[in-house]
Design a protein around this motif. Structure first.
Motif, PDB file in Angstrom:
ATOM      1  N   LEU A  30      -5.947   8.712 -16.937  1.00  0.00           N
ATOM      2  CA  LEU A  30      -4.731   9.017 -16.187  1.00  0.00           C
ATOM      3  C   LEU A  30      -5.057   9.189 -14.711  1.00  0.00           C
ATOM      4  CD1 LEU A  30      -1.732   9.888 -16.000  1.00  0.00           C
ATOM      5  CD2 LEU A  30      -2.481  12.200 -16.589  1.00  0.00           C
ATOM      6  N   ASP A  31      -4.258   8.570 -13.869  1.00  0.00           N
ATOM      7  CA  ASP A  31      -4.392   8.723 -12.427  1.00  0.00           C
ATOM      8  C   ASP A  31      -3.718  10.038 -12.026  1.00  0.00           C
ATOM      9  OD1 ASP A  31      -4.442   8.562  -9.675  1.00  0.00           O
ATOM     10  OD2 ASP A  31      -3.743   6.481  -9.582  1.00  0.00           O
ATOM     11  N   LEU A  32      -4.517  11.020 -11.626  1.00  0.00           N
ATOM     12  CA  LEU A  32      -3.970  12.327 -11.264  1.00  0.00           C
ATOM     13  C   LEU A  32      -3.057  12.262 -10.053  1.00  0.00           C
ATOM     14  CD1 LEU A  32      -6.700  15.092 -11.742  1.00  0.00           C
ATOM     15  CD2 LEU A  32      -4.612  14.722 -13.046  1.00  0.00           C
ATOM     16  N   ARG A  33      -3.194  11.211  -9.250  1.00  0.00           N
ATOM     17  CA  ARG A  33      -2.289  11.073  -8.114  1.00  0.00           C
ATOM     18  C   ARG A  33      -0.840  10.928  -8.587  1.00  0.00           C
ATOM     19  NH1 ARG A  33      -4.022   6.120  -4.827  1.00  0.00           N
ATOM     20  NH2 ARG A  33      -4.027   5.273  -6.945  1.00  0.00           N
ATOM     21  N   SER A  34      -0.648  10.286  -9.740  1.00  0.00           N
ATOM     22  CA  SER A  34       0.706  10.150 -10.282  1.00  0.00           C
ATOM     23  C   SER A  34       1.247  11.497 -10.723  1.00  0.00           C
ATOM     24  CB  SER A  34       0.700   9.162 -11.454  1.00  0.00           C
ATOM     25  OG  SER A  34       0.221   7.901 -11.052  1.00  0.00           O
ATOM     26  N   VAL A  35       0.394  12.348 -11.289  1.00  0.00           N
ATOM     27  CA  VAL A  35       0.810  13.708 -11.647  1.00  0.00           C
ATOM     28  C   VAL A  35       1.186  14.483 -10.380  1.00  0.00           C
ATOM     29  CG1 VAL A  35       0.125  15.829 -12.814  1.00  0.00           C
ATOM     30  CG2 VAL A  35      -0.694  13.625 -13.673  1.00  0.00           C
ATOM     31  N   GLN A  36       0.388  14.284  -9.325  1.00  0.00           N
ATOM     32  CA  GLN A  36       0.695  14.944  -8.061  1.00  0.00           C
ATOM     33  C   GLN A  36       2.060  14.508  -7.534  1.00  0.00           C
ATOM     34  OE1 GLN A  36      -1.380  17.283  -6.372  1.00  0.00           O
ATOM     35  NE2 GLN A  36       0.531  17.577  -5.234  1.00  0.00           N
ATOM     36  N   HIS A  37       2.332  13.218  -7.616  1.00  0.00           N
ATOM     37  CA  HIS A  37       3.615  12.704  -7.128  1.00  0.00           C
ATOM     38  C   HIS A  37       4.777  13.280  -7.939  1.00  0.00           C
ATOM     39  CE1 HIS A  37       5.819   8.926  -5.395  1.00  0.00           C
ATOM     40  NE2 HIS A  37       6.187  10.033  -4.820  1.00  0.00           N
ATOM     41  N   ALA A  38       4.614  13.304  -9.270  1.00  0.00           N
ATOM     42  CA  ALA A  38       5.658  13.872 -10.126  1.00  0.00           C
ATOM     43  C   ALA A  38       5.868  15.347  -9.804  1.00  0.00           C
ATOM     44  CB  ALA A  38       5.297  13.683 -11.592  1.00  0.00           C
ATOM     45  N   ALA A  56       0.828  -1.208   0.000  1.00  0.00           N
ATOM     46  CA  ALA A  56       0.000   0.000   0.000  1.00  0.00           C
ATOM     47  C   ALA A  56       0.859   1.253   0.000  1.00  0.00           C
ATOM     48  CB  ALA A  56      -0.929  -0.011   1.209  1.00  0.00           C
ATOM     49  N   GLN A  57       2.043   1.171   0.587  1.00  0.00           N
ATOM     50  CA  GLN A  57       2.929   2.328   0.594  1.00  0.00           C
ATOM     51  C   GLN A  57       3.517   2.629  -0.777  1.00  0.00           C
ATOM     52  OE1 GLN A  57       5.745   1.298   3.680  1.00  0.00           O
ATOM     53  NE2 GLN A  57       4.458   2.159   5.302  1.00  0.00           N
ATOM     54  N   LEU A  58       3.352   1.705  -1.717  1.00  0.00           N
ATOM     55  CA  LEU A  58       3.812   1.930  -3.089  1.00  0.00           C
ATOM     56  C   LEU A  58       2.684   2.526  -3.921  1.00  0.00           C
ATOM     57  CD1 LEU A  58       5.816  -1.375  -3.580  1.00  0.00           C
ATOM     58  CD2 LEU A  58       6.724   0.897  -3.050  1.00  0.00           C
ATOM     59  N   SER A  59       2.000   3.487  -3.362  1.00  0.00           N
ATOM     60  CA  SER A  59       0.907   4.186  -4.026  1.00  0.00           C
ATOM     61  C   SER A  59       1.220   5.670  -4.049  1.00  0.00           C
ATOM     62  CB  SER A  59      -0.424   3.955  -3.298  1.00  0.00           C
ATOM     63  OG  SER A  59      -0.766   2.584  -3.289  1.00  0.00           O
ATOM     64  N   PRO A  60       0.780   6.389  -5.075  1.00  0.00           N
ATOM     65  CA  PRO A  60       1.043   7.834  -5.127  1.00  0.00           C
ATOM     66  C   PRO A  60       0.221   8.586  -4.095  1.00  0.00           C
ATOM     67  CG  PRO A  60      -0.324   7.140  -6.975  1.00  0.00           C
ATOM     68  CD  PRO A  60       0.090   5.890  -6.271  1.00  0.00           C
ATOM     69  N   PRO A  61       0.618   9.798  -3.768  1.00  0.00           N
ATOM     70  CA  PRO A  61      -0.100  10.579  -2.754  1.00  0.00           C
ATOM     71  C   PRO A  61      -1.432  11.108  -3.282  1.00  0.00           C
ATOM     72  CG  PRO A  61       1.653  11.879  -3.711  1.00  0.00           C
ATOM     73  CD  PRO A  61       1.804  10.499  -4.284  1.00  0.00           C
ATOM     74  N   ALA A  62      -2.234  11.609  -2.384  1.00  0.00           N
ATOM     75  CA  ALA A  62      -3.539  12.162  -2.754  1.00  0.00           C
ATOM     76  C   ALA A  62      -3.370  13.438  -3.575  1.00  0.00           C
ATOM     77  CB  ALA A  62      -4.350  12.449  -1.492  1.00  0.00           C
ATOM     78  N   VAL A  63      -4.362  13.705  -4.416  1.00  0.00           N
ATOM     79  CA  VAL A  63      -4.346  14.892  -5.272  1.00  0.00           C
ATOM     80  C   VAL A  63      -4.614  16.137  -4.422  1.00  0.00           C
ATOM     81  CG1 VAL A  63      -5.531  16.067  -7.165  1.00  0.00           C
ATOM     82  CG2 VAL A  63      -5.029  13.620  -7.320  1.00  0.00           C
ATOM     83  N   VAL A  64      -3.808  17.159  -4.621  1.00  0.00           N
ATOM     84  CA  VAL A  64      -4.013  18.445  -3.941  1.00  0.00           C
ATOM     85  C   VAL A  64      -4.986  19.271  -4.790  1.00  0.00           C
ATOM     86  CG1 VAL A  64      -2.904  20.592  -3.207  1.00  0.00           C
ATOM     87  CG2 VAL A  64      -1.752  18.378  -2.864  1.00  0.00           C
ATOM     88  N   PRO A  65      -6.047  19.818  -4.186  1.00  0.00           N
ATOM     89  CA  PRO A  65      -7.063  20.538  -4.975  1.00  0.00           C
ATOM     90  C   PRO A  65      -6.548  21.869  -5.511  1.00  0.00           C
ATOM     91  CG  PRO A  65      -7.532  20.723  -2.628  1.00  0.00           C
ATOM     92  CD  PRO A  65      -6.398  19.733  -2.761  1.00  0.00           C
ATOM     93  N   ALA A  66      -7.278  22.418  -6.459  1.00  0.00           N
ATOM     94  CA  ALA A  66      -6.898  23.688  -7.075  1.00  0.00           C
ATOM     95  C   ALA A  66      -7.000  24.855  -6.103  1.00  0.00           C
ATOM     96  CB  ALA A  66      -7.775  23.957  -8.297  1.00  0.00           C
ATOM     97  N   SER A  67      -7.709  24.673  -4.997  1.00  0.00           N
ATOM     98  CA  SER A  67      -7.857  25.724  -3.996  1.00  0.00           C
ATOM     99  C   SER A  67      -6.666  25.824  -3.057  1.00  0.00           C
ATOM    100  CB  SER A  67      -9.120  25.475  -3.174  1.00  0.00           C
ATOM    101  OG  SER A  67      -9.054  24.187  -2.541  1.00  0.00           O
ATOM    102  N   ALA A  68      -5.659  24.981  -3.257  1.00  0.00           N
ATOM    103  CA  ALA A  68      -4.482  24.991  -2.381  1.00  0.00           C
ATOM    104  C   ALA A  68      -3.729  26.307  -2.516  1.00  0.00           C
ATOM    105  CB  ALA A  68      -3.581  23.817  -2.727  1.00  0.00           C
TER     106      ALA A  68
END
Length: 779
Positions: free
Chosen positions: A277-285, A22-34
């Motif tokens: 596309l999994d946006l969590r991967s974009v967040q991680h990148a 489970a730790q080999l998963s990308p982080p949660a997506v940060v919203p545009a309001s950040a």
């Protein structure tokens, strides 16, 4: 529920393995309001929607639209972009050579007192037919959002250089052009490249440049969730993977290479869309890009060390590293630990050297058997299951197949362990398996130092657990035959102390070893399931004391505990992998016109035809493939109507013979405006020297051809409307035949009989939905 030591060990092992994966998963997506100084994948998605709206291969109209969008966005973000427009030729992959007209986009965010530039790199082209949302729209969008976040904060010390390369899919050509001739190439102090080989998953740092100790150290300090391992570069180098990062690495520039690779069913496919596309991967990148740009942007890039490192993740995001020079000493210490444990086992009369060696040979046989069984299962599935037959790499529901094969490998390993226990004691088999790990550690320390950690630390923890429980208590004897009594008293029932020790010893091994098989499954896919299955069995060897405590040496219970869910998982995988509009089936169809012969053909590379494609290949007109398309293995060909399409044009600009050498200066072009062209010398003519669009080819053609049985030639992407010049010098021994073939990325509309059903998509990208026109010329 009444707990027992056995139940505690079983539940704890399952929990540890599940938690580590489970730790080999990308982080949660940060919203545009950040806050503006934070990277948000939701904000990056706005760029993705524009960049990946359509396929954008080099030289296409969509490629130019993506270029113009990037230029406009970079200007909005306050940097002045420039276009590096040039031709480039690469001999990296041999004949036919890769060439292109590229348009790299370069922008610099100035630093306050720069000691070198931090280069953030992604390629903005895609393969034909694929929108390339992941590959590499994700990297492009991540860099744009990173630039926005950097602009919202204080000025960095160092320059940040944003490089959006062109024609990466054509052979790393844009990156090569930048490093060959761009004036800013000498200012790059560190390069960070972002790419993708799937539609999601954790973003791993899988390759490094020279002197990687200090970049890895800074990665561990700055990145919020680093996933990295010095094993990855060792594997990547041997698999031949290459990205834009390779040109910086060859130039001796330090750097880090990042990519995600899960969801490979969408790789280089029309289904590589923003919706898949999994946006969590974009967040991680993006988290990597922003944190490392700030970190390296504040350092003195002129004071970097040249030492290499061994590095790996433990629990969570903790990244451990040590100098490569420590590897021999670590291996020697662990070898001494093994010798001490083996000596203690002899003193306790629970093992002998000969029987440990026998256990080692038995465990090797177990490994080979599990690997062969998993490979055979994957082979049978890919030939029997219609969905797997159609998918070029992995099915859409690949995780279900991974789980089924991993469980099947554990079941087979458990069954093999029970067979070994009929003749050997528990300690003898366990030490035999760990002897295999020790031999692998020795081999890795010598040949692949970056991989040494994978064998060192799990082996150390397994040895300590074995010494603390099995040897201390006395190993269980071989399982008695039904007609013979036990050779020694039965072992005592496990205690809570035994269970606690085994769980504690398992934790380090799970942290370091378990990600290996999982990431191998992701990287290699179902066709190469034998390798990750072997890794599963190898890791199983670390936990033989646990298997013994759970009854694996005495009964079939452990094998059944893995085998039953393996069958269930396989049944679910086979039943849920069908094609839908959201998960379309690849179907290849191309049109080829041989202008010289006045013939046309339909082409396909599919093993099995779907009904829509089959309409173009009637059985009574079946033909063996005769038309040649580079990099594609055709399976069938049929007659097609001859369309009124102009052939590629060849103009002789000069033709001079002197001293037995004939010098030809030619212009090749596509009258129909094709963006891709193949030019080759089709006659058995000795090519001495050549020049393509002003780029000298510094290699004897025959030398290259002796290595690869192909004709001398080159492919050209981004072909200008007026064509390019091609000069060659050949032996003046007779007429020279030139073959030209151009490619557009659509079928002739007037010849398509019906619209393709929505549950179908074009594939593979080098062939599908393309129109080829070839011509032959004698000079």
């Amino acid at each position: 529920m009444r707990w027992s030591p056995r139940l505690l060990v079983a539940v704890a092992l399952l929990a540890l393995v599940a938690l580590r994966i489970a730790q080999l998963s990308p982080p949660a997506v940060v919203p545009a309001s950040a806050p503006p100084e934070v990277f948000s994948a939701e904000r990056a998605r706005e760029h993705l929607a524009r960049i990946a709206a359509e396929p954008r291969p080099t030289g296409s109209a969509a490629h130019r639209r993506a270029r113009d969008y990037l230029l406009a966005e970079l200007s909005k973000l306050g940097v002045q972009p420039e276009i590096q427009s040039t031709s480039v030729l690469s001999r990296q992959w041999g004949l036919p050579y890769d060439a292109a007209h590229v348009e790299n986009l370069v922008a610099r965010l100035p630093g306050a007192d720069s000691t070198g530039a931090v280069a953030l790199v992604a390629h903005y082209d895609s393969v034909p037919g694929s929108p390339g949302a992941a590959d590499d729209g994700s990297g492009v969008a991540a860099l744009l959002e990173t630039l926005r976040a950097l602009r919202s904060g204080a000025q960095l010390r160092n320059d940040v250089l944003l490089l959006f390369t062109d024609a990466e899919e054509g052979g790393i050509l844009g990156g090569k052009a930048f490093m060959d001739e761009h004036p800013l190439r000498g200012e790059v102090g560190i390069a960070l490249n972002f790419d993708a080989r799937g539609a999601g998953g954790v973003v791993a740092m899988f390759d490094t440049g020279p002197g990687d100790a200090w970049p890895v150290r800074e990665l561990a300090r700055a990145a919020p969730y680093p996933v990295a391992s010095s094993l990855f570069p060792e594997v990547a180098r041997r698999m031949g993977h290459s990205t834009d990062f390779s040109v910086f690495k060859r130039a001796g520039i330090p750097g880090l290479n990042f990519a995600f690779s899960d969801g490979a069913a969408h790789y280089h496919a029309p289904s590589d869309t923003v919706s898949n596309l999994d946006l969590r991967s974009v967040q991680h990148a993006g988290d990597y890009a922003l944190s490392l740009a700030r970190r390296f942007g504040a350092l003195d890039l002129g004071r970097r060390g040249g030492e290499s490192a061994v590095y790996f993740n433990t629990w969570g995001a903790h990244l451990v590293s040590h100098p490569t020079s420590w590897v021999p000493a670590i291996a020697a210490l662990i070898a001494c630990l093994f010798a001490g444990v083996a000596a203690a086992a002899r003193r306790r009369q629970v093992a002998s050297l000969g029987r440990i060696a026998a256990g080692s040979l038995g465990f090797l046989a177990l490994l080979l058997g599990v690997s062969a069984a998993a490979g055979g299962l994957a082979w049978a599935l890919r030939r029997a299951h219609p969905v797997l037959r159609a998918m070029p790499f992995e099915p859409y529901n690949a995780p279900a197949y991974r789980l089924a094969i991993a469980l099947a490998a554990l079941a087979a390993a458990s069954a093999g362990y029970r067979l070994l226990r009929r003749r050997l004691g528990a300690c003898e088999v366990a030490l035999g398996a760990l002897l295999v790990w020790l031999l692998l550690l020795a081999a890795a320390s010598s040949a692949m130092p970056g991989a040494s950690f994978y064998f060192a630390w799990p082996l150390a923890s397994a040895l300590l657990g074995l010494a603390a429980v099995t040897i201390r208590r006395g190993g269980a004897p071989p399982a008695p035959r039904p007609t013979s009594p036990p050779t020694s008293p039965p072992t005592l029932a496990p205690t809570w102390t035994d269970a606690a020790i085994l769980v504690a010893a398992a934790a380090p091994a799970v942290a370091v070893a378990v990600p290996g098989p999982y990431l191998l499954f992701v990287a290699l896919g179902l066709p190469a399931a034998a390798a990750p299955a072997l890794a599963v069995a190898l890791v199983f060897g670390l936990f033989l004391p646990h298997a013994e405590l759970l009854g694996g040496g005495r009964s079939r219970s452990l094998a059944l505990a893995f085998g039953v869910p393996a069958v269930a998982a396989l049944a679910v995988a086979c039943a849920t992998g069908g094609f839908t509009e959201a998960r379309p089936r690849p179907a290849s169809l191309a049109y080829a016109l041989d202008a010289a012969a006045g013939e046309a053909h339909w082409l396909s590379a599919d093993r099995d035809l779907d009904p829509w494609t089959a309409a173009y290949f009637p059985e009574d007109r079946a033909q063996a493939p005769s038309f040649e398309v580079p990099y594609v293995r055709l399976t069938r060909q049929s007659e097609a109507p001859v369309a009124a399409l102009p052939a590629p044009a060849l103009t002789v600009l000069s033709d001079v013979t002197s001293g037995g050498v004939r010098a030809l200066r030619l212009r090749v072009a596509s009258p129909r405006g094709a963006p891709w062209l193949l030019a080759e010398v089709a006659s058995p003519t000795e090519v001495l020297r050549a020049e393509v669009d002003g780029r000298r080819v510094e290699e004897s053609a025959r030398g290259a051809q002796s290595k690869r049985d192909v004709r001398w030639g080159f492919t050209y992407m981004g072909l200008p409307a007026g064509g390019i010049e091609w000069s060659l010098e050949v032996e003046a021994s007779g007429p020279v035949q030139i073959r030209l073939m151009d490619q557009t990325y659509e079928l002739p509309r007037e010849l398509v009989r019906a619209a393709r059903p929505r549950e179908l998509m074009g594939g593979p990208y080098r062939l599908a939905d393309s129109t080829f026109v070839s011509g032959a010329f004698w000079l």
